[in-house]
Design an enzyme around this catalytic site. Structure first.
Site, mmCIF file in Angstrom:
data_model
loop_
_atom_site.group_PDB
_atom_site.id
_atom_site.type_symbol
_atom_site.label_atom_id
_atom_site.label_comp_id
_atom_site.label_asym_id
_atom_site.label_seq_id
_atom_site.Cartn_x
_atom_site.Cartn_y
_atom_site.Cartn_z
ATOM 1 N N HIS A 1 0.832 -1.199 0.000
ATOM 2 C CA HIS A 1 0.000 0.000 0.000
ATOM 3 C C HIS A 1 0.869 1.252 0.000
ATOM 4 O O HIS A 1 2.103 1.179 -0.020
ATOM 5 C CB HIS A 1 -0.962 0.002 1.195
ATOM 6 C CG HIS A 1 -0.297 -0.058 2.543
ATOM 7 N ND1 HIS A 1 0.450 0.978 3.071
ATOM 8 C CD2 HIS A 1 -0.282 -1.039 3.499
ATOM 9 C CE1 HIS A 1 0.888 0.656 4.277
ATOM 10 N NE2 HIS A 1 0.467 -0.576 4.560
ATOM 11 N N CYS B 1 3.565 -4.832 6.467
ATOM 12 C CA CYS B 1 3.225 -4.609 5.058
ATOM 13 C C CYS B 1 4.444 -4.114 4.280
ATOM 14 O O CYS B 1 5.495 -3.837 4.844
ATOM 15 C CB CYS B 1 2.096 -3.592 4.944
ATOM 16 S SG CYS B 1 0.548 -4.122 5.730
#
Length: 488
Positions: A153, A161
């Site tokens: 992202h 992430c």
């Protein structure tokens, strides 16, 4: 775009539009169909690069990630049917250590092979745009590994992430979107601790994760010698690549990650090419070890890494566990995208990175005025609800990808409550100054005044700028004439 690609795009768009009508065209559907961020076009410079490399805009893609080098690569299929490197992106932030994710909350970014479908694309991300890596896969589950909502992202913020800048994820998202419209049902994500070179295998030879890394290196080698997306299966709690039925076999192969492997084969052409590559790699690794290549230590006090092009522009930042790759991305004159004010760079190491070598110095940050806003917000984690598994591909794509005309409107409905949530409460961003209310409101990254969408990632060197944390706000707008969109 050639005539065939245009026909495919129009046919897909018509089917999606018809599906929305049959579904009742609810307000949320219309809002998502006009999602500005998800509809940003592929930059003309990147399309020109595709043309030069004999690629179509809507041909399949494949993503490769490397923690140590802090790089994300987009590979794209050319007209000869082979994958070639289209573009490399520096990763702004990843968390954890080198090695696979084991359990929920360990801050580890996953490693392995994952499949990304339209259902995993999230245009409503609180981190600008995102796609879910699909962790845990069948292999992870067979080993009892836990964790969820592990994303690629924007926002340069990570707790498990791979975080890019908003401008970068917009470009990556657009490439995935176009591949789906070209007919690709899913694209493969290959996540590695480092580039699987003899030098890195020698350096990390004593790491307890080496058996796992050798296993996924096998998939890396299949891709390297064939330039085709390797077929991935799981059995006996291990990865299996490019398995086919043996000659004369009548039954289809059935794989279960926890069960005994079926009697399968791999084509002689692939076996021979992989064996030759691996023999060369093993010999070179042995030569480097004999030459005295230092052994990489298991580090403490470091949480992940950041590409040096970003670390050099954040005061007192280090690259953490990340190192320069081939150097090409490190020569960029400016960071490819906006560095948000809340960026949390890796901690300084408490031990030497290599045995017998001094601790590397911190990178000097470019001078800039101190941020005028309040203290940075805590690091956040992406989150999105899982998609139904039994829907057909077109059903998933219909729900996930909206259709809107560029001439319909110049402003879209603000998105509903973000599909990604924080793991813990945090104060609003500096630019979101309105008091909290009980009524629904847009993402806190939005401001009352909506500027134009951010420019695409620069591809050519530009004069150096003193852009550091706080120098430019992240304000994802939602006003844009749209063409296609994707929804969670």
């Amino acid at each position: 775009m050639d005539n065939r690609s245009l026909v495919r795009a129009l046919a897909t768009s018509a089917a999606l539009a018809a599906g929305l009508v049959l579904a009742g065209c609810k307000g949320d559907d219309l809002s998502l169909a006009n999602n500005a961020k998800a509809n940003q076009p592929v930059p003309p410079k990147l399309i020109a690069d595709m043309t030069a490399k004999n690629m179509d805009l809507q041909s399949p893609i494949l993503v490769r990630l490397y923690k140590q080098e802090a790089e994300l690569e987009i590979w794209k299929q050319d007209r000869a049917g082979r994958f070639a490197l289209l573009k490399s992106y520096p990763i702004c932030r990843w968390s954890g250590d080198l090695g696979p994710k084991i359990r929920e909350g360990d801050r580890q970014a996953p490693e392995g092979f994952y499949s990304i479908s339209p259902a995993q694309m999230n245009p409503q991300s609180a981190y600008y745009l995102a796609f879910n890596t699909g962790y845990p896969n069948a292999f992870d589950k067979a080993l009892g590994r836990t964790g969820s909502q592990l994303m690629v992202h924007g926002d340069c913020s990570s707790r498990g992430c791979y975080a890019m800048t908003d401008e970068q994820i917009a470009e990556i998202y657009s490439l995935g979107r176009e591949s789906f419209f070209g007919g690709q049902k899913s694209f493969q994500l290959q996540a590695y601790p480092f580039k699987m070179t003899p030098a890195n295998m020698a350096k990390h030879r004593n790491n307890p994760n080496m058996p796992f890394w050798k296993m996924i290196k096998d998939g890396n080698d299949h891709f390297e010698v064939t330039r085709q997306e390797p077929k991935v299966d799981f059995c006996e709690k291990k990865y299996v690549f490019d398995a086919i039925k043996k000659p004369g076999a009548t039954r289809d192969l059935v794989f279960d990650a926890s069960a005994k492997c079926p009697d399968y084969a791999v084509s002689d052409e692939i076996v021979d090419a992989v064996r030759e590559k691996q023999a060369t790699d093993i010999a070179e690794t042995a030569r480097l070890i004999a030459k005295g290549t230092p052994v990489a230590r298991i580090n403490t006090g470091i949480d992940g890494g950041m590409h040096r092009v970003f670390a050099a522009r954040v005061p007192e930042a280090t690259t953490g566990l990340s190192e320069a790759g081939d150097g090409s991305l490190s020569l960029m004159a400016r960071a490819p995208g906006t560095i948000p004010s809340h960026v949390n760079p890796p901690k300084a190491p408490s031990e030497n990175l290599l045995m017998g070598t001094p601790e590397p110095p911190k990178l000097a940050a470019a001078p800039a005025p101190a941020p005028a806003q309040a203290a940075p917000a805590p690091t956040r984690v992406a989150n999105a609800a899982p998609a139904a598994e039994n829907d057909g591909w077109f059903s998933n794509l219909k729900r996930k990808v909206g259709f809107g005309s560029a001439a319909d409107a110049t402003a879209s409905t603000p998105p509903s409550k973000p599909k990604e949530v924080a793991k813990r409460p945090e104060p609003p961003r500096p630019e979101a100054s309105a008091p909290k209310t009980t009524a629904p409101k847009p993402d806190t990254k939005q401001a009352a005044s909506r500027p134009p969408l951010k420019p695409s990632v620069p591809d050519t060197p530009a004069p150096a700028v003193n852009q550091v944390a706080g120098s430019a706000p992240i304000v994802p707008p939602n006003s844009f004439d749209s063409r296609f969109g994707a929804v969670r």
